[in-house]
Scaffold this motif. Structure first.
Motif, PDB file in Angstrom:
ATOM      1  N   ASN A  65      -9.836  14.274   7.644  1.00 44.00           N
ATOM      2  CA  ASN A  65      -9.459  13.816   6.295  1.00 44.00           C
ATOM      3  C   ASN A  65      -8.102  13.143   6.232  1.00 44.00           C
ATOM      4  O   ASN A  65      -7.552  12.953   5.144  1.00 44.00           O
ATOM      5  N   THR A  66      -7.513  12.775   7.397  1.00 46.02           N
ATOM      6  CA  THR A  66      -6.210  12.115   7.372  1.00 46.02           C
ATOM      7  C   THR A  66      -6.374  10.609   7.185  1.00 46.02           C
ATOM      8  O   THR A  66      -7.252   9.990   7.773  1.00 46.02           O
ATOM      9  N   LEU A  67      -5.509  10.056   6.379  1.00 44.32           N
ATOM     10  CA  LEU A  67      -5.401   8.611   6.197  1.00 44.32           C
ATOM     11  C   LEU A  67      -3.988   8.220   6.592  1.00 44.32           C
ATOM     12  O   LEU A  67      -3.019   8.613   5.938  1.00 44.32           O
ATOM     13  N   ASP A  68      -3.858   7.479   7.703  1.00 39.87           N
ATOM     14  CA  ASP A  68      -2.528   7.163   8.214  1.00 39.87           C
ATOM     15  C   ASP A  68      -1.993   5.821   7.718  1.00 39.87           C
ATOM     16  O   ASP A  68      -0.935   5.366   8.149  1.00 39.87           O
ATOM     17  N   ASP A  69      -2.736   5.176   6.802  1.00 42.74           N
ATOM     18  CA  ASP A  69      -2.274   3.907   6.240  1.00 42.74           C
ATOM     19  C   ASP A  69      -1.781   4.090   4.809  1.00 42.74           C
ATOM     20  O   ASP A  69      -1.932   3.228   3.954  1.00 42.74           O
ATOM     21  N   THR A  70      -1.169   5.242   4.543  1.00 46.18           N
ATOM     22  CA  THR A  70      -0.761   5.595   3.178  1.00 46.18           C
ATOM     23  C   THR A  70       0.194   4.578   2.579  1.00 46.18           C
ATOM     24  O   THR A  70       0.118   4.273   1.379  1.00 46.18           O
ATOM     25  N   PHE A  71       1.102   4.056   3.400  1.00 46.54           N
ATOM     26  CA  PHE A  71       2.068   3.071   2.908  1.00 46.54           C
ATOM     27  C   PHE A  71       1.345   1.896   2.258  1.00 46.54           C
ATOM     28  O   PHE A  71       1.726   1.427   1.175  1.00 46.54           O
ATOM     29  N   LEU A  72       0.279   1.422   2.894  1.00 51.93           N
ATOM     30  CA  LEU A  72      -0.491   0.304   2.354  1.00 51.93           C
ATOM     31  C   LEU A  72      -1.424   0.752   1.232  1.00 51.93           C
ATOM     32  O   LEU A  72      -1.602   0.044   0.235  1.00 51.93           O
ATOM     33  N   LEU A  73      -2.021   1.919   1.390  1.00 55.30           N
ATOM     34  CA  LEU A  73      -2.929   2.442   0.368  1.00 55.30           C
ATOM     35  C   LEU A  73      -2.257   2.513  -1.000  1.00 55.30           C
ATOM     36  O   LEU A  73      -2.813   2.081  -2.009  1.00 55.30           O
ATOM     37  N   LEU A  74      -1.071   3.065  -1.019  1.00 52.23           N
ATOM     38  CA  LEU A  74      -0.364   3.244  -2.286  1.00 52.23           C
ATOM     39  C   LEU A  74       0.044   1.905  -2.887  1.00 52.23           C
ATOM     40  O   LEU A  74       0.053   1.751  -4.112  1.00 52.23           O
ATOM     41  N   ARG A  75       0.368   0.940  -2.047  1.00 55.85           N
ATOM     42  CA  ARG A  75       0.654  -0.399  -2.556  1.00 55.85           C
ATOM     43  C   ARG A  75      -0.614  -1.048  -3.111  1.00 55.85           C
ATOM     44  O   ARG A  75      -0.567  -1.757  -4.112  1.00 55.85           O
ATOM     45  N   ALA A  76      -1.731  -0.804  -2.461  1.00 52.36           N
ATOM     46  CA  ALA A  76      -2.988  -1.392  -2.915  1.00 52.36           C
ATOM     47  C   ALA A  76      -3.434  -0.802  -4.252  1.00 52.36           C
ATOM     48  O   ALA A  76      -4.098  -1.467  -5.041  1.00 52.36           O
ATOM     49  N   LEU A  77      -3.038   0.437  -4.528  1.00 53.40           N
ATOM     50  CA  LEU A  77      -3.459   1.096  -5.762  1.00 53.40           C
ATOM     51  C   LEU A  77      -2.507   0.846  -6.925  1.00 53.40           C
ATOM     52  O   LEU A  77      -2.787   1.245  -8.040  1.00 53.40           O
TER      53      LEU A  77
END
Length: 577
Positions: free
Chosen positions: A254-266
């Motif tokens: 359940n790990t997502l290691d692209d959080t930096f981009l995920l949060l920008r995308a949201l």
């Protein structure tokens, strides 16, 4: 009726929630609003003792008799310092004596105002916590005061008992009004320990059941197998989304290691769709610090923040902290898993659908291009140090092989010492150690390589765009001509001469071809080091390309794709019937 001063109603609300009812009062006027509000509430048991010296010892006696915290409250000025002897006695007897000291506004200090001296740190050597409060004028002030009051009241009984001071500035007690008929229910922070009852753990597990649970896994260098195993049980029980980055060095379920981009995308999306019910944080800092705060801070009381940490410190970055678990991480996850039922939460799947759509950068020659080429060519099982500022952020746009351990001085996020740390790390291992670093950070710490312990297994990717591109990022392009001199420390310096003089094999790149060739040699472990590749780019181009890439993470388009995919999936299911 209670005071209309929000600082006072917050204070009284928390005193009641923490069960502090006995208050010893000495006469005066600065604390009038506090006392008059307490008089309106039958919860408080008030004692009047005129002499503050005697009042504080009177409170010590009440503590000895009742075995519970007792507060003393006085006006501003020398009345405060009269508590001194009793405070010292309580300190050495380890008694929970709470000092509620009224004060004038700090702006008046040293301006010949009546009854005023620097009283906030009067007892600094003899209290467990010293809390300087402030007037509440906005939501930020209220969060600050709420946190400080919670911290002070928790300290009365944390790791042994002892006195605590809360210094309370009151602008004008003569003009206070009393129209509130009830105290607000303000946030109370609870600290829990490893010896909590099974009933307590069961209630906590129920709170997580079928909820949207978010784990924020911060920087860590070593994860014991027992912790990883306990966490996997927790994931199986509650199906949380686990947000990580390169510094987490964890790649479990359940790990997502692209959080930096995920949060920008949201960012422009409907945040409520992805907001958690409960966010749980553990370990150190993370690269996506600013982005996660932007998501969580506006959510109000709809989200709880649980923090796991053996030191039990109050760290409230999202301003939503409700529970501190002062215990080993392994114990926390095992206890909750033991009382869980199978969760029906689909929260992770919701985040994972967005993660699948995020593209890695596909850019022309630039810093971002060089970083991508370097990360893709890194050998397995090496150690990678990344310097602060732009490099650590840009590295978050690419997937790093899970076998590569990643390090960064992310405690304070400063640029000083990034290379010295990497050199020290390399000196202690026979494993290949790589460093990715920007030019200003390199030159700031250039003496790090003037070192007799310099390892032959040490390699540097030096990104030189003749200044600090990160300082360009938030500023308008029309300022480009005036930025380099002072704002971004423009220069025309190369590291070639210095690095060759201390024994490095020096490589340089100015375009895609030379960059690829240089990275091939830099990452070839059969080559004897130390080795450096200096990649020359232009700041303005680097900034433009990075901004364009972030723009390509079209939030609404990503959301539309996810919804379209979900709709198509539903249509396929319906066709079967």
């Amino acid at each position: 009726m209670y005071s209309d001063n929000p600082l006072i109603t917050n204070l009284l609300s928390l005193l009641k929630q923490f069960g502090i009812r006995k208050i010893v009062i000495s006469p005066g006027s600065r604390h009038f609003s506090i006392i008059h509000s307490m008089e309106s509430d039958p919860f408080f048991e008030l004692f009047s003792v005129v002499d503050e010296r005697s009042a504080a010892f009177f409170a010590v006696g009440l503590i000895q008799q009742s075995n519970e915290p007792v507060a003393v409250c006085c006006t501003s000025g020398t009345s405060v310092i009269n508590y001194g002897s009793a405070v010292i006695e309580a300190f050495y007897q380890k008694l929970p004596l709470l000092l509620l000291t009224a004060d004038r506004l700090p702006e008046f200090l040293g301006q010949m105002e009546d009854q005023m001296f620097r009283q906030g740190d009067t007892f600094q050597h003899f209290v467990k916590f010293n809390g300087q409060l402030k007037q509440i004028k906005n939501a930020f002030d209220e969060w600050y005061c709420n946190r400080i009051i919670n911290e002070g009241l928790l300290a009365l009984n944390h790791n042994g008992q002892g006195p605590v001071q809360l210094n309370i500035p009151i602008e004008n007690h003569h003009l206070d009004t009393f129209s509130k008929t009830a105290l607000p229910t303000v946030r109370k922070i609870d600290r829990l320990f490893s010896y909590e009852t099974d009933e307590s753990w069961q209630n906590l597990a129920k709170k997580l059941q079928n909820k949207k649970v978010m784990i924020v896994w911060g920087q860590t260098h070593f994860i014991p197998k027992e912790v990883a195993a306990a966490f996997e049980k927790f994931v199986e029980a509650f199906n949380p989304v686990v947000l990580t980055d390169n510094l987490s060095n964890y790649n479990g379920p359940n790990t997502l290691d692209d959080t930096f981009l995920l949060l920008r995308a949201l960012k422009r999306s409907e945040k409520s769709e992805f907001s958690p019910d409960i966010v749980i944080t553990l370990y150190g800092n993370y690269v996506f610090n600013g982005e996660i705060k932007q998501l969580l801070r506006p959510l109000g009381k709809s989200v709880e923040h649980w923090m796991i940490g053996a030191n039990g410190e109050i760290v409230d970055p999202f301003r939503r902290l409700t529970h501190i678990f002062e215990m080993p991480e392994q114990l926390f996850f095992n206890k909750l898993s033991a009382f869980s039922e199978n969760s029906k939460s689909t929260y992770f799947d919701q985040w994972n659908e967005i993660s699948k759509l995020l593209p890695e950068p596909n850019v022309t020659y630039s810093e971002l291009y060089a970083i991508g080429e370097f990360i893709h060519k890194l050998p397995q099982n090496v150690d990678l140090h990344i310097a602060n500022s732009s490099p650590i952020r840009m590295a978050s746009t690419y997937k790093i092989d899970p076998s590569v351990k990643v390090y960064c001085n992310r405690g304070v996020n400063g640029i000083d010492g990034c290379m010295s740390t990497a050199v020290g790390f390399a000196a202690g291992t026979s494993n290949a150690t790589f460093l990715m670093i920007g030019d200003l950070t390199f030159f700031y710490d250039m003496n790090a390589v003037w070192n007799r312990h310099l390892s032959k297994n040490f390699r540097i990717l030096l990104l030189n765009n003749e200044g600090g591109a990160v300082m360009h990022m938030p500023l308008h392009e029309r300022l480009a001509s005036i930025l380099p001199k002072h704002v971004s420390a423009g220069h025309v310096t190369s590291a070639k001469g210095w690095l060759e003089s201390v024994g490095f094999t020096y490589l340089a790149a100015n375009d895609e071809k030379s960059c690829q060739e240089g990275i091939e040699k830099l990452t070839d472990l059969s080559q004897e080091g130390p080795i450096v590749l200096e990649v020359f780019t232009e700041k303005e181009t680097d900034v433009r390309i990075l901004k364009e890439y972030f723009k390509s993470l079209n939030r609404e388009t990503l959301m539309d794709k996810v919804k379209m995919k979900a709709t198509a999936k539903m249509k396929n299911i319906l066709k079967r019937f």
